[in-house]
Scaffold this motif. Structure first.
Motif, PDB file in Angstrom:
ATOM      1  N   PRO A  67      -2.967   1.283  -3.900  1.00 52.32           N
ATOM      2  CA  PRO A  67      -3.696   1.195  -3.142  1.00 52.32           C
ATOM      3  C   PRO A  67      -4.366  -0.005  -2.784  1.00 52.32           C
ATOM      4  CG  PRO A  67      -4.841   2.165  -5.049  1.00 52.32           C
ATOM      5  CD  PRO A  67      -3.288   2.198  -5.084  1.00 52.32           C
ATOM      6  N   SER A 118      -7.292  -5.195  -0.588  1.00 57.68           N
ATOM      7  CA  SER A 118      -6.609  -4.066   0.023  1.00 57.68           C
ATOM      8  C   SER A 118      -6.771  -4.276   1.400  1.00 57.68           C
ATOM      9  CB  SER A 118      -6.912  -2.972  -0.670  1.00 57.68           C
ATOM     10  OG  SER A 118      -8.253  -2.226  -0.146  1.00 57.68           O
ATOM     11  N   LYS A 167       0.866  -1.257   0.034  1.00 56.65           N
ATOM     12  CA  LYS A 167      -0.193  -0.072   0.108  1.00 56.65           C
ATOM     13  C   LYS A 167       0.726   1.086  -0.053  1.00 56.65           C
ATOM     14  CE  LYS A 167      -4.375   1.529   1.515  1.00 56.65           C
ATOM     15  NZ  LYS A 167      -5.528   1.285   2.467  1.00 56.65           N
ATOM     16  N   ASP A 189      -8.410   1.076   4.969  1.00 57.13           N
ATOM     17  CA  ASP A 189      -7.542   2.416   5.079  1.00 57.13           C
ATOM     18  C   ASP A 189      -7.451   2.986   6.184  1.00 57.13           C
ATOM     19  OD1 ASP A 189      -7.800   2.971   2.126  1.00 57.13           O
ATOM     20  OD2 ASP A 189      -9.451   3.965   1.969  1.00 57.13           O
ATOM     21  N   ASP A 190      -8.407   2.631   7.428  1.00 56.09           N
ATOM     22  CA  ASP A 190      -8.173   3.125   8.613  1.00 56.09           C
ATOM     23  C   ASP A 190      -6.986   2.256   9.245  1.00 56.09           C
ATOM     24  OD1 ASP A 190     -10.159   0.675   8.525  1.00 56.09           O
ATOM     25  OD2 ASP A 190     -11.553   1.922   9.966  1.00 56.09           O
TER      26      ASP A 190
END
Length: 221
Positions: free
Chosen positions: A28, A75, A24, A78-79
């Protein structure tokens, strides 16, 4: 750690998490087929995809929010906090700094990445380790140069010595150290550092220093 609790995962699931976390830094998400092939290169396409499905299932059993998955892409969410991502952010902020007040943390506190997933010898991990190692060296060099430019010579010397100790043949680091000695007026220390570097460079690589480095010392004759 997941929600302040330690999650235990089998090795194949940990490999998927590690790969997604590190990749990443560059992109992404990953194509599922490519991810399976990369992590299980010695298996058939069908078997590697099955291994990936099992690994993702184990991860999602631990926490369904850790990875984002669809039929084609996968993936890390994101958090999800990843130490390496924070390391890169800090290093890039140091590289962008123009004064010591711009440093997000003291550059000397930028950790080494040589212990990133110790004992793992994956090809993709070796490349990431080297990329992060080079990023750290650049950040330390730049931090030392900024400190020197603002008169904080002892701190600059302490910082650049980390780089010289790790990479004694790295001319850019030697140049920062020599220049800092000269800024302090310690011509003898600068000359000694230069002579030691010249001797080491010749003994190890049969090379001479660049004209730019030689010119720095020529001004002191």
């Amino acid at each position: 750690m997941i929600a302040d609790r330690r999650a235990t995962l089998p090795m194949h699931a940990r490999r998927v998490l590690a790969y997604l976390s590190l990749q990443k830094l560059a992109r992404p998400d990953c194509d599922r087929g490519q991810l399976a092939e990369r992590l299980w290169p010695d298996s058939s396409a069908e078997r590697s995809r099955a291994s990936l499905r099992t690994a993702l299932w184990r991860i999602r059993c631990a926490d369904p929010e850790v990875v984002a998955v669809d039929c084609e892409r996968v993936s890390i969410a994101d958090d999800v906090a990843v130490d390496v991502h924070r390391f890169r952010t800090i290093a890039e902020q140091i590289l962008a700094a123009r004064t010591p007040d711009d440093f997000p943390v003291a550059p000397a506190g930028l950790p080494s990445v040589t212990d990133l997933l110790p004992g793992w010898d994956e090809d993709w991990l070796l490349l990431v380790r080297e990329q992060l190692r080079m990023l750290r060296l650049h950040a330390l060099e730049h931090g030392a140069a900024v400190l020197t430019a603002h008169g904080r010579h002892p701190q600059a010397i302490d910082l650049i010595l980390q780089v010289v100790d790790e990479e004694p043949l790295r001319e850019s680091a030697q140049a920062v150290l020599i220049n800092t000695h000269l800024e302090l007026g310690n011509v003898a220390d600068a000359r000694r550092q230069f002579d030691d570097y010249v001797a080491l460079l010749w003994s190890q690589l049969r090379l001479r220093p660049s004209p730019q480095l030689v010119a720095v010392l020529d001004t002191t004759r």
